[in-house]
Scaffold this active site. Structure first.
Site, PDB file in Angstrom:
ATOM      1  N   HIS A  45      47.132  17.176  29.551  1.00  0.00           N
ATOM      2  CA  HIS A  45      48.446  17.387  30.160  1.00  0.00           C
ATOM      3  C   HIS A  45      48.285  17.545  31.668  1.00  0.00           C
ATOM      4  CE1 HIS A  45      46.940  21.489  29.686  1.00  0.00           C
ATOM      5  NE2 HIS A  45      47.907  21.953  30.453  1.00  0.00           N
ATOM      6  N   HIS A  77      48.829  19.786  34.059  1.00  0.00           N
ATOM      7  CA  HIS A  77      48.692  21.025  34.806  1.00  0.00           C
ATOM      8  C   HIS A  77      47.388  20.930  35.584  1.00  0.00           C
ATOM      9  CE1 HIS A  77      51.659  23.771  32.397  1.00  0.00           C
ATOM     10  NE2 HIS A  77      52.249  23.115  33.364  1.00  0.00           N
ATOM     11  N   ASP A 134      44.860  22.712  36.372  1.00  0.00           N
ATOM     12  CA  ASP A 134      43.557  23.157  35.880  1.00  0.00           C
ATOM     13  C   ASP A 134      42.967  22.209  34.851  1.00  0.00           C
ATOM     14  OD1 ASP A 134      45.726  24.074  34.294  1.00  0.00           O
ATOM     15  OD2 ASP A 134      44.475  25.590  33.335  1.00  0.00           O
ATOM     16  N   HIS A 135      43.691  21.141  34.530  1.00  0.00           N
ATOM     17  CA  HIS A 135      43.180  20.150  33.585  1.00  0.00           C
ATOM     18  C   HIS A 135      43.004  18.766  34.211  1.00  0.00           C
ATOM     19  CE1 HIS A 135      43.663  22.718  29.943  1.00  0.00           C
ATOM     20  NE2 HIS A 135      44.477  23.329  30.775  1.00  0.00           N
ATOM     21  N   HIS A 151      53.519  23.004  24.603  1.00  0.00           N
ATOM     22  CA  HIS A 151      53.236  23.681  25.866  1.00  0.00           C
ATOM     23  C   HIS A 151      54.435  23.508  26.791  1.00  0.00           C
ATOM     24  CE1 HIS A 151      50.704  25.774  28.593  1.00  0.00           C
ATOM     25  NE2 HIS A 151      50.442  24.759  29.396  1.00  0.00           N
ATOM     26  N   ASP A 199      45.938  23.479  25.821  1.00  0.00           N
ATOM     27  CA  ASP A 199      46.997  24.480  25.976  1.00  0.00           C
ATOM     28  C   ASP A 199      48.133  24.275  24.974  1.00  0.00           C
ATOM     29  OD1 ASP A 199      45.325  24.630  28.117  1.00  0.00           O
ATOM     30  OD2 ASP A 199      46.899  25.049  29.573  1.00  0.00           O
ATOM     31  N   HIS A 232      39.484  28.582  27.399  1.00  0.00           N
ATOM     32  CA  HIS A 232      40.672  28.649  28.248  1.00  0.00           C
ATOM     33  C   HIS A 232      41.097  30.101  28.447  1.00  0.00           C
ATOM     34  CE1 HIS A 232      44.824  27.669  29.697  1.00  0.00           C
ATOM     35  NE2 HIS A 232      44.187  26.613  30.198  1.00  0.00           N
TER      36      HIS A 232
END
Length: 308
Positions: free
Chosen positions: A62, A64, A66-67, A142, A212, A270
């Site tokens: 996805h 976001h 941090d990914h 999410h 997530d 995570h």
């Protein structure tokens, strides 16, 4: 016949001095698949001695940061290293829309081509397949469109029993069919069943990456009987109201999913930076699902071969 996952990053949102944002590498018989690409991924690849050139497919869960914040840097580095082979990137359709302007600006003269593959995050579908492995998406819940990925080995051929092959004087032209499960018919019309000629090959191994997501049992049928399951565990059980509000899971909830899915092993990661002692996550999950391990940078989890 390797089938192993190396954890490159295990933290949520913010990197720390010891933990990086989410990234993993799956090795399926020397095919290397990068799963998510948080900030610092290329540094972790170097630290774990994983050759950049071995990665041809990247799966993003996805959008976001941090990914995926490490993706642009990795793409640029691959160009500087002289890569010429296509690089395939899988993710939500917005991934190409977001990254293409950056590629146009920073990487106009790259010596290789990037191929984006849009993934429908609302349904489970086949997103990649070759003769060794197939990959299905796993719809997750999410705050933005998100999916996990299920990697499954292709079924292997049966093993020939040499003595039986010699006894029936089976010609070379029939061997391929027998390995695939076919019977043998002699010149006299006698059918020799396959089970007399072969033994089962190894069972296909599987890995499910569930990034997530809030607790959702709808993924259980998709990952049923998986050999190795990674499931996010951002919070501890005492903060499950916060987990639900932010569309995340607790360690206990991750273990519940593993139990319902009859997974053979669970990896949790995570982790929120609010927790300093990761053993609390392990203790909480193990109380529900015994075969649980903590995702830590540099850890490798292997799935051994087993017969069907």
């Amino acid at each position: 016949m390797q089938f192993s996952v190396t954890v490159l990053g295990s933290n949520s949102a913010l990197p720390t001095s010891e933990r990086y944002p989410t990234a993993q590498v799956l090795n399926v018989s020397e095919r290397f698949f990068l799963i998510d690409c948080g900030e610092g991924t290329q540094m972790q690849l170097r630290k774990n001695r994983i050759r950049f050139t071995r990665i041809n497919h990247i799966f993003i869960s996805h959008l976001h940061g941090d990914h995926c914040f490490g993706l642009m840097g990795l793409v640029s580095t691959l160009g500087l290293l002289g890569r010429t082979a296509d690089l395939h990137i899988y993710g939500h359709e917005d991934l190409e829309r977001i990254f293409q302007p950056q590629l146009n600006y920073f990487c106009r003269d790259m010596p290789y081509r990037i191929v984006f593959h849009a993934v429908n995050t609302s349904v489970s579908e086949l997103v990649y397949e070759d003769h060794k492995v197939k990959v299905h998406s796993i719809p997750l819940k999410h705050r933005v469109p998100t999916c996990g990925y299920l990697f499954t080995e292709q079924p292997s051929d049966n093993h020939l029993i040499k003595e039986q092959m010699d006894f029936y004087q089976i010609p070379i032209k029939d061997i391929a069919g027998i390995k695939k499960g076919g019977d043998f018919i002699t010149d006299d019309g006698v059918v020799v069943p396959n089970h007399l000629l072969t033994t089962p090959g190894p069972a296909p191994r599987s890995y499910a990456f569930c990034s997530d997501t809030k607790y959702t049992e709808s993924i259980v049928p998709i990952i049923q009987d998986v050999d190795l399951l990674y499931h996010e565990a951002t919070f501890l059980a005492g903060d499950e109201k916060l987990a639900a509000k932010t569309f995340h899971s607790s360690a206990r909830q991750a273990a519940e999913i593993a139990k319902l899915a009859n997974a053979k092993q669970l990896i949790i990661g995570h982790f929120s930076t609010r927790y300093k002692d990761l053993s609390l996550f392990e203790d909480e999950a193990v109380s529900v699902f015994a075969n649980t391990a903590i995702a830590k940078e540099g850890c490798e989890f292997s799935v051994p071969l087993s017969t069907r």
